[in-house]
Design a protein around this motif. Structure first.
Motif, PDB file in Angstrom:
ATOM      1  N   PHE A  78      88.524  36.785  74.844  1.00  0.00           N
ATOM      2  CA  PHE A  78      90.290  36.805  75.095  1.00  0.00           C
ATOM      3  C   PHE A  78      90.919  38.242  74.912  1.00  0.00           C
ATOM      4  O   PHE A  78      92.004  38.336  75.402  1.00  0.00           O
ATOM      5  CB  PHE A  78      90.846  35.929  73.606  1.00  0.00           C
ATOM      6  CG  PHE A  78      90.535  34.402  73.996  1.00  0.00           C
ATOM      7  CD1 PHE A  78      91.602  33.664  74.248  1.00  0.00           C
ATOM      8  CD2 PHE A  78      89.355  33.804  73.624  1.00  0.00           C
ATOM      9  CE1 PHE A  78      91.458  32.382  74.631  1.00  0.00           C
ATOM     10  CE2 PHE A  78      89.096  32.531  73.803  1.00  0.00           C
ATOM     11  CZ  PHE A  78      90.428  31.809  74.462  1.00  0.00           C
ATOM     12  N   PHE A  79      90.225  39.425  74.525  1.00  0.00           N
ATOM     13  CA  PHE A  79      90.811  40.496  74.673  1.00  0.00           C
ATOM     14  C   PHE A  79      91.031  40.710  76.091  1.00  0.00           C
ATOM     15  O   PHE A  79      91.868  41.427  76.710  1.00  0.00           O
ATOM     16  CB  PHE A  79      89.985  41.562  74.087  1.00  0.00           C
ATOM     17  CG  PHE A  79      90.310  42.987  74.430  1.00  0.00           C
ATOM     18  CD1 PHE A  79      91.472  43.553  73.633  1.00  0.00           C
ATOM     19  CD2 PHE A  79      89.413  43.770  75.104  1.00  0.00           C
ATOM     20  CE1 PHE A  79      91.898  44.943  73.958  1.00  0.00           C
ATOM     21  CE2 PHE A  79      90.053  44.911  75.611  1.00  0.00           C
ATOM     22  CZ  PHE A  79      90.943  45.579  75.026  1.00  0.00           C
ATOM     23  N   LEU A  80      89.732  40.449  76.883  1.00  0.00           N
ATOM     24  CA  LEU A  80      89.741  40.771  78.483  1.00  0.00           C
ATOM     25  C   LEU A  80      90.968  39.882  79.164  1.00  0.00           C
ATOM     26  O   LEU A  80      91.464  40.355  79.967  1.00  0.00           O
ATOM     27  CB  LEU A  80      88.272  40.568  78.947  1.00  0.00           C
ATOM     28  CG  LEU A  80      87.395  41.508  78.592  1.00  0.00           C
ATOM     29  CD1 LEU A  80      85.817  41.161  78.829  1.00  0.00           C
ATOM     30  CD2 LEU A  80      87.603  42.915  78.650  1.00  0.00           C
ATOM     31  N   TYR A  81      90.824  38.662  78.683  1.00  0.00           N
ATOM     32  CA  TYR A  81      92.049  37.659  79.310  1.00  0.00           C
ATOM     33  C   TYR A  81      93.572  38.298  79.196  1.00  0.00           C
ATOM     34  O   TYR A  81      94.123  38.470  80.052  1.00  0.00           O
ATOM     35  CB  TYR A  81      91.898  36.300  78.434  1.00  0.00           C
ATOM     36  CG  TYR A  81      90.624  35.705  78.705  1.00  0.00           C
ATOM     37  CD1 TYR A  81      90.064  36.037  79.811  1.00  0.00           C
ATOM     38  CD2 TYR A  81      90.579  34.503  78.096  1.00  0.00           C
ATOM     39  CE1 TYR A  81      88.788  35.084  79.858  1.00  0.00           C
ATOM     40  CE2 TYR A  81      89.477  33.593  78.080  1.00  0.00           C
ATOM     41  CZ  TYR A  81      88.600  33.923  79.101  1.00  0.00           C
ATOM     42  OH  TYR A  81      87.260  33.332  79.424  1.00  0.00           O
ATOM     43  N   GLY A  82      93.740  39.044  78.048  1.00  0.00           N
ATOM     44  CA  GLY A  82      94.929  39.619  77.695  1.00  0.00           C
ATOM     45  C   GLY A  82      95.117  40.851  78.428  1.00  0.00           C
ATOM     46  O   GLY A  82      96.176  41.193  78.899  1.00  0.00           O
ATOM     47  N   ALA A  83      94.035  41.581  78.416  1.00  0.00           N
ATOM     48  CA  ALA A  83      93.994  42.809  79.238  1.00  0.00           C
ATOM     49  C   ALA A  83      94.429  42.961  80.814  1.00  0.00           C
ATOM     50  O   ALA A  83      94.941  43.570  81.504  1.00  0.00           O
ATOM     51  CB  ALA A  83      93.047  43.469  78.988  1.00  0.00           C
ATOM     52  N   ARG A  84      93.699  41.684  81.440  1.00  0.00           N
ATOM     53  CA  ARG A  84      93.903  41.321  82.753  1.00  0.00           C
ATOM     54  C   ARG A  84      95.297  40.807  83.337  1.00  0.00           C
ATOM     55  O   ARG A  84      95.562  40.921  84.395  1.00  0.00           O
ATOM     56  CB  ARG A  84      92.709  40.570  83.356  1.00  0.00           C
ATOM     57  CG  ARG A  84      91.278  41.190  83.296  1.00  0.00           C
ATOM     58  CD  ARG A  84      90.129  40.217  83.119  1.00  0.00           C
ATOM     59  NE  ARG A  84      88.798  40.807  83.430  1.00  0.00           N
ATOM     60  CZ  ARG A  84      87.864  40.408  83.106  1.00  0.00           C
ATOM     61  NH1 ARG A  84      87.815  39.296  82.488  1.00  0.00           N
ATOM     62  NH2 ARG A  84      86.584  41.029  83.340  1.00  0.00           N
ATOM     63  N   LEU A  85      95.717  40.131  82.211  1.00  0.00           N
ATOM     64  CA  LEU A  85      96.814  39.291  82.829  1.00  0.00           C
ATOM     65  C   LEU A  85      98.167  40.139  82.722  1.00  0.00           C
ATOM     66  O   LEU A  85      98.664  40.808  81.510  1.00  0.00           O
ATOM     67  CB  LEU A  85      97.110  38.263  81.520  1.00  0.00           C
ATOM     68  CG  LEU A  85      98.538  37.318  82.120  1.00  0.00           C
ATOM     69  CD1 LEU A  85      98.320  36.576  83.280  1.00  0.00           C
ATOM     70  CD2 LEU A  85      98.800  36.223  80.948  1.00  0.00           C
TER      71      LEU A  85
END
Length: 347
Positions: free
Chosen positions: A51-58
């Motif tokens: 979910f950290f990666l999801y947030g950083a990519r969006l």
């Protein structure tokens, strides 16, 4: 006009095969004792990383740019988080005659997860629909699902997903929301790194989800939850999911037409509004269901493969519609998600 043909080779997602292999490993060699504690801790860390990666990519700016087509996005969100849950609740009448309570809980959870991004875009492109709208609609659904899916699961599944207890809500905040928000905050500094290493990080994504699946199914094996599943019940589950997918494909297509959307927008609504995200649903289930996460994600895994196969056929049929032949060849298909966008990382 020539009659549409079925694809010579229906898509069998290799990642689904990897998931099934992970389930088999957990069945043969489940983590027990100290190993189970290690697996659970690693799974918790993997969910937070995802979910950290999801947030950083969006990209927040790209999502806000898509608000110009707000009617389309609201329609997709209504399909994903209103109509799907209503149909899931209606299936409650199948318990216990046709479905066990655990399988029904998994089916209802399937109805609560957000839409896919990458496959919605791919099928919209094949069908010559509105690809930019599919990108934004999938992104909005994923973003809304971070909050709506856990809350809907707590409200509709009750004690089966932890209810509204302080402990379950704290797990949602710590493992899902905080890492996602941290990724958004740090996106300015880590976005370039993510773009340069998106291929490697894609393997991190998928490997993390495999770890989550192994931990969840191991816990299920040690708790004995798989004794509640039989082949006839699985057959009924597949039939129910086929009906669910058919209803959503029909309602999203004809409903969008009644709302006045054009052909390209209807295609985007149909493919974004009828599918569910395996990548988002698996880690959420591990947080919400604990030892029962294995049974909870089984309906989602089956539905994921079913939607790929059906939508592959449907997208090719849409591409042969008379209206599609009037569009400039390749105009929509050439549109692709920007580098670093969640759509570029798969699933």
């Amino acid at each position: 006009m020539r009659s549409p043909r079925l694809p010579a080779r229906l898509p069998l997602d290799p990642y689904v095969l990897a998931l099934l292999a992970t389930v088999g490993l957990a069945a043969l060699l489940p983590a027990r004792g100290a190993a189970a504690a290690v697996a659970e801790g690693a799974s918790t860390g993997a969910v937070a990383l995802l979910f950290f990666l999801y947030g950083a990519r969006l990209s927040t700016r790209e999502a806000l740019d898509g608000l110009r087509h707000w009617r389309l996005h609201l329609t997709v969100l209504a399909c994903t988080f209103v109509l799907f849950p209503v149909l899931g609740l209606a299936a409650r009448g199948l318990v216990p005659a046709l479905l066990t309570q655990p399988l029904y809980s998994g089916l209802l959870f399937l109805c609560l997860v957000p839409s896919t991004v990458q496959s919605s875009i791919a099928f919209t492109s094949i069908a010559r629909g509105n690809v930019p709208a599919a990108i934004c609609a999938g992104s909005f659904s994923s973003l809304a699902g971070i909050v709506l899916t856990p809350l809907l699961a707590a409200a509709l599944l009750g004690s089966g997903a932890g209810g509204f207890s302080a402990g379950s809500l704290l797990k949602i905040v710590v493992q899902l929301l905080l890492p996602f928000l941290l990724g958004q905050v740090l996106r300015r500094w880590v976005g370039g790194f993510l773009v340069r290493n998106k291929r490697v990080l894609g393997y991190v994504d998928r490997g993390s989800i495999l770890l989550v699946v192994y931990a969840a199914f191991s816990a299920g094996m040690t708790a004995g939850v798989w004794h509640q599943v039989s082949l006839p019940r699985l057959g009924v589950l597949l039939a129910v999911e086929a009906v669910l997918l058919a209803v959503m494909l029909l309602v999203s297509w004809y409903g969008a037409g009644r709302l006045g959307f054009g052909r390209e927008d209807r295609i985007a609504i149909q493919f974004a509004g009828s599918k569910k995200s395996l990548a988002a649903g698996l880690p959420m289930a591990s947080v919400l269901f604990g030892a029962h996460a294995g049974l909870a994600v089984l309906p989602l895994m089956l539905f994921h493969q079913m939607q790929l196969m059906v939508c592959a056929v449907l997208a090719r049929r849409r591409a042969q519609d008379p209206e599609a032949s009037e569009l400039p060849c390749g105009r929509v298909a050439e549109v692709s998600p920007p580098a670093g966008h969640p759509a570029a990382r798969g699933r």
